[in-house]
Design a protein around this motif. Structure first.
Motif, mmCIF file in Angstrom:
data_model
loop_
_atom_site.group_PDB
_atom_site.id
_atom_site.type_symbol
_atom_site.label_atom_id
_atom_site.label_comp_id
_atom_site.label_asym_id
_atom_site.label_seq_id
_atom_site.Cartn_x
_atom_site.Cartn_y
_atom_site.Cartn_z
ATOM 1 N N ARG A 1 0.884 -1.185 0.117
ATOM 2 C CA ARG A 1 -0.138 -0.018 0.001
ATOM 3 C C ARG A 1 0.993 1.251 -0.136
ATOM 4 N N ARG A 2 1.998 1.165 0.693
ATOM 5 C CA ARG A 2 2.772 2.441 0.821
ATOM 6 C C ARG A 2 3.446 2.679 -0.601
ATOM 7 N N LEU A 3 4.169 1.594 -1.270
ATOM 8 C CA LEU A 3 4.845 1.871 -2.334
ATOM 9 C C LEU A 3 3.819 2.061 -3.596
ATOM 10 N N LEU A 4 2.751 1.329 -3.449
ATOM 11 C CA LEU A 4 1.571 1.816 -4.536
ATOM 12 C C LEU A 4 0.944 3.322 -4.502
ATOM 13 N N THR A 5 0.835 3.855 -3.331
ATOM 14 C CA THR A 5 0.592 5.229 -2.985
ATOM 15 C C THR A 5 1.593 5.838 -3.410
ATOM 16 N N ASP B 1 1.099 8.649 -6.466
ATOM 17 C CA ASP B 1 1.081 10.352 -6.159
ATOM 18 C C ASP B 1 2.331 10.980 -7.030
ATOM 19 N N GLU B 2 2.957 10.281 -7.638
ATOM 20 C CA GLU B 2 4.279 10.808 -8.594
ATOM 21 C C GLU B 2 3.466 11.565 -9.422
ATOM 22 N N PRO B 3 4.280 12.768 -9.642
ATOM 23 C CA PRO B 3 3.929 14.155 -10.702
ATOM 24 C C PRO B 3 4.051 13.595 -11.981
ATOM 25 N N PHE B 4 3.068 13.673 -12.994
ATOM 26 C CA PHE B 4 2.991 13.524 -14.304
ATOM 27 C C PHE B 4 2.522 14.649 -14.937
ATOM 28 N N ASP B 5 3.526 14.867 -15.906
ATOM 29 C CA ASP B 5 3.182 16.040 -16.912
ATOM 30 C C ASP B 5 2.391 15.772 -17.918
ATOM 31 N N ASP B 6 1.197 16.731 -18.344
ATOM 32 C CA ASP B 6 0.137 16.457 -19.030
ATOM 33 C C ASP B 6 0.728 16.958 -20.539
ATOM 34 N N GLY B 7 1.784 17.359 -20.840
ATOM 35 C CA GLY B 7 2.430 17.687 -22.118
ATOM 36 C C GLY B 7 1.975 19.270 -22.449
ATOM 37 N N ALA B 8 1.059 19.740 -21.723
ATOM 38 C CA ALA B 8 0.663 21.248 -22.073
ATOM 39 C C ALA B 8 1.045 22.234 -20.960
ATOM 40 N N GLY B 9 2.043 21.855 -20.230
ATOM 41 C CA GLY B 9 2.436 22.977 -19.048
ATOM 42 C C GLY B 9 1.870 22.527 -17.819
ATOM 43 N N ASN C 1 -4.312 10.290 -10.218
ATOM 44 C CA ASN C 1 -5.403 11.232 -10.492
ATOM 45 C C ASN C 1 -6.008 11.504 -11.569
ATOM 46 N N TYR C 2 -5.315 10.883 -12.886
ATOM 47 C CA TYR C 2 -5.893 10.981 -14.223
ATOM 48 C C TYR C 2 -6.900 9.886 -14.286
ATOM 49 N N ARG C 3 -8.282 10.518 -14.687
ATOM 50 C CA ARG C 3 -9.098 9.809 -14.713
ATOM 51 C C ARG C 3 -9.168 8.716 -16.044
ATOM 52 N N TRP C 4 -8.670 9.197 -16.978
ATOM 53 C CA TRP C 4 -8.758 8.486 -18.214
ATOM 54 C C TRP C 4 -7.318 7.709 -18.468
ATOM 55 N N LEU D 1 -7.016 6.221 -12.606
ATOM 56 C CA LEU D 1 -6.369 5.053 -12.523
ATOM 57 C C LEU D 1 -6.043 4.670 -10.970
ATOM 58 N N ARG D 2 -6.067 5.638 -9.976
ATOM 59 C CA ARG D 2 -5.723 5.108 -8.887
ATOM 60 C C ARG D 2 -6.866 4.369 -8.130
#
Length: 241
Positions: free
Chosen positions: A22-26, A30-38, A45-48, A70-71
């Motif tokens: 659970r700790r490593l999955l979280t 929770d890692e940040p992910f760039d959407d490619g548009a700034g 937290n991305y839905r699709w 995704l979460r």
């Protein structure tokens, strides 16, 4: 019972391996992910998006899609939140070592029933599934169903990949004999589900794939320990050497 034992019993804490997962999955989700548009958002937290699970040998074992975050979907697979006996028999969370996700930031805010968005999501799942099957030693993964058909062809977007198994858990679970025993147990459970229900061909395909994966693992272990030369020869009286 000693006071110390009583204290440990009354903590109601899950096994450390569960907490570790659970700790490593979280942490991964929770890692940040760039959407490619700034813009930037936590990957989970991305839905699709589409996701894939890989085992301790780096083998792709399962591909899925979601439009509910995704979460949410990934945690449902890996933290025993799925109550259906069939689903729990198809994918063993103990086998998952890595996760890779392909978020679709351009679909954020789009209604989950939007037909055009679903066409894109289905196309991406088809692509990732094809890549997973092609990259598999067995040319098969553990999905019970094939992705929805469609004519749209897409390119894979940027992805994020992470390991959800700590070094300590890896030492416990990576031993070949442990994995053989665990995989045999899952096959047994799946076979029992199949024997008790009227099932489609997809579930029998999963059983066949798991059986091939078990045979491969057992063969590799047998050969690593000497293969045929390690087998004892009986004495003339049948008692063995």
């Amino acid at each position: 019972m000693t006071t110390g034992a009583r204290s440990r019993d009354e903590t109601h804490l899950p096994p450390f391996e569960t907490e570790d997962l659970r700790r490593l999955l979280t942490a991964f989700l929770d890692e940040p992910f760039d959407d490619g548009a700034g813009g930037q958002m936590r990957v989970g937290n991305y839905r699709w998006g589409v996701y894939a699970f890989f085992d301790y040998d780096g083998e792709p074992i399962y591909v899925g899609q979601t439009n509910e975050k995704l979460r949410t979907r990934i945690r449902r697979h890996l933290t025993n939140q799925r109550t259906d006996a069939v689903a729990m028999s198809v994918l063993d969370p103990f086998e998952v070592h890595d996760i890779e996700v392909w978020p679709l930031p351009q679909l954020e805010g789009v209604n989950s029933r939007d037909p055009d968005a679903r066409v894109v999501l289905n196309a991406l799942e088809r692509l990732i599934t094809q890549q997973a099957v092609a990259g598999s030693t067995f040319k098969a993964i553990l999905n019970e169903k094939d992705p929805p058909p469609g004519a749209l062809v897409v390119e894979a977007p940027r992805s994020a990949r992470g390991t959800i198994v700590s070094d300590r858990v890896f030492e416990l679970r990576s031993h070949p004999d442990f994995r053989i025993a665990r995989r045999a147990l899952i096959i047994s459970r799946l076979a029992q589900v199949i024997s008790e229900r009227k099932v489609q061909g997809g579930l029998r395909r999963v059983l066949q794939t798991q059986a091939r994966r078990l045979e491969w693992l057992a063969q590799r272990r047998y050969e690593a320990l000497g293969g045929a030369v390690s087998v004892e020869i009986e004495d003339d009286d049948g008692t063995g050497s």
